[in-house]
Design an enzyme around this catalytic site. Structure first.
Site, PDB file in Angstrom:
ATOM      1  N   SER A 123       0.849  -1.188   0.000  1.00 43.15           N
ATOM      2  CA  SER A 123       0.000   0.000   0.000  1.00 43.15           C
ATOM      3  C   SER A 123       0.884   1.237   0.000  1.00 43.15           C
ATOM      4  O   SER A 123       2.050   1.178   0.407  1.00 43.15           O
ATOM      5  CB  SER A 123      -0.885   0.009   1.256  1.00 43.15           C
ATOM      6  OG  SER A 123      -1.585   1.239   1.381  1.00 43.15           O
ATOM      7  N   TYR A 172      -2.173   0.119  10.753  1.00 48.84           N
ATOM      8  CA  TYR A 172      -2.285  -0.347   9.369  1.00 48.84           C
ATOM      9  C   TYR A 172      -0.995  -0.039   8.612  1.00 48.84           C
ATOM     10  O   TYR A 172      -0.446  -0.912   7.921  1.00 48.84           O
ATOM     11  CB  TYR A 172      -3.477   0.309   8.683  1.00 48.84           C
ATOM     12  CG  TYR A 172      -3.599  -0.049   7.220  1.00 48.84           C
ATOM     13  CD1 TYR A 172      -3.911  -1.346   6.826  1.00 48.84           C
ATOM     14  CD2 TYR A 172      -3.409   0.910   6.222  1.00 48.84           C
ATOM     15  CE1 TYR A 172      -4.010  -1.682   5.482  1.00 48.84           C
ATOM     16  CE2 TYR A 172      -3.516   0.582   4.877  1.00 48.84           C
ATOM     17  CZ  TYR A 172      -3.818  -0.712   4.520  1.00 48.84           C
ATOM     18  OH  TYR A 172      -3.915  -1.041   3.186  1.00 48.84           O
TER      19      TYR A 172
END
Length: 244
Positions: free
Chosen positions: A139, A152
């Protein structure tokens, strides 16, 4: 080796990027083993490509034995594994002060251990083959940190470190390592966020200016379709309008 000759495992194949990648590779006649927890979605993909070489296996990436069954299916069917795509992930973002320890644990189990379980299951096989390619969905959050997403981001930074370590350790066995780092993509990832307003805001942004899963699938296929001498180690794919 042409894509149509490659044996490719996709974990987290039931929706979003995994589903789009499965379909794009099916169109290119790859030999596919697709896995996820939702077997009915895998069956739908299989049925939509009746002439394609697709096998399905229900699996939870947090369970090593499940992942091993997927790998065993590939070996039993084809005797080799050319590509493993670790795509499963969740994103229940929230401020650290809220102390959502259950969500943190789920992110560690899926986003990090899920990747490690896949690696552990295929690396000995690929090392013996003296060839292979392991891909993980990372990501933009694995490259930059932003508020309310620290844990995250931490899981995605970990994946980046693990995959680079894999590259360094296994390069002499001709094993390629790739992370695909998407920005905002219109997937079901927003559904893993507990705060309904945050979830809705993200979903709205994804639809307004985010990428389509097919955009990321095309990046994955590009990395797979490179010659053995060429390794795409890291690819960041952002929407043009994304600020982060």
């Amino acid at each position: 080796m042409a894509i149509k000759d490659k044996v490719i495992i996709i974990m987290g194949a039931s929706s979003g990027i995994g589903e789009a990648t499965s379909k794009l590779l099916a169109e290119k006649d790859a030999k596919l083993i697709i896995a996820a927890r939702r077997s009915e979605r895998l069956e739908a993909i299989q049925k939509s490509f009746p002439k394609a070489d697709i096998h399905i296996q229900q699996a939870d990436v947090t369970n090593y034995e499940d992942v091993k069954k997927v790998v065993d299916l590939s070996m039993n069917m084809y005797g080799r594994i050319d590509v493993l795509y670790n795509n499963a992930g969740i994103m229940p973002t929230a401020p650290i002060v809220e102390g959502r320890r259950d969500e943190w644990q789920k992110m560690l189990d899926i986003n990090i251990m899920g990747v490690l379980n896949g690696i552990a299951a295929v690396v000995p096989i690929m090392a013996q083959q003296k060839s292979g390619h392991i891909i993980a969905t990372d990501s933009v959050a694995g490259h930059v940190v932003y508020p309310d997403s620290a844990v995250y981001c931490g899981t995605k930074f970990a994946v980046r470190a693990i995959m680079e370590g894999l590259r360094q350790e296994q390069r002499e066995n001709n094993i390629k390592s790739t992370i695909i780092s998407p920005g905002a993509v219109a997937t079901e990832l927003y559904k893993t966020i507990s705060d309904k307003q945050v979830s809705e805001d993200l979903h709205k942004a994804q639809k307004e200016w985010g990428l389509a899963p097919e955009d990321i699938a095309s990046a994955v296929v590009f990395a797979i379709d490179t010659p053995d001498r060429m390794s795409v180690s890291n690819m960041i794919v952002r929407p043009t309008a994304q600020p982060v």
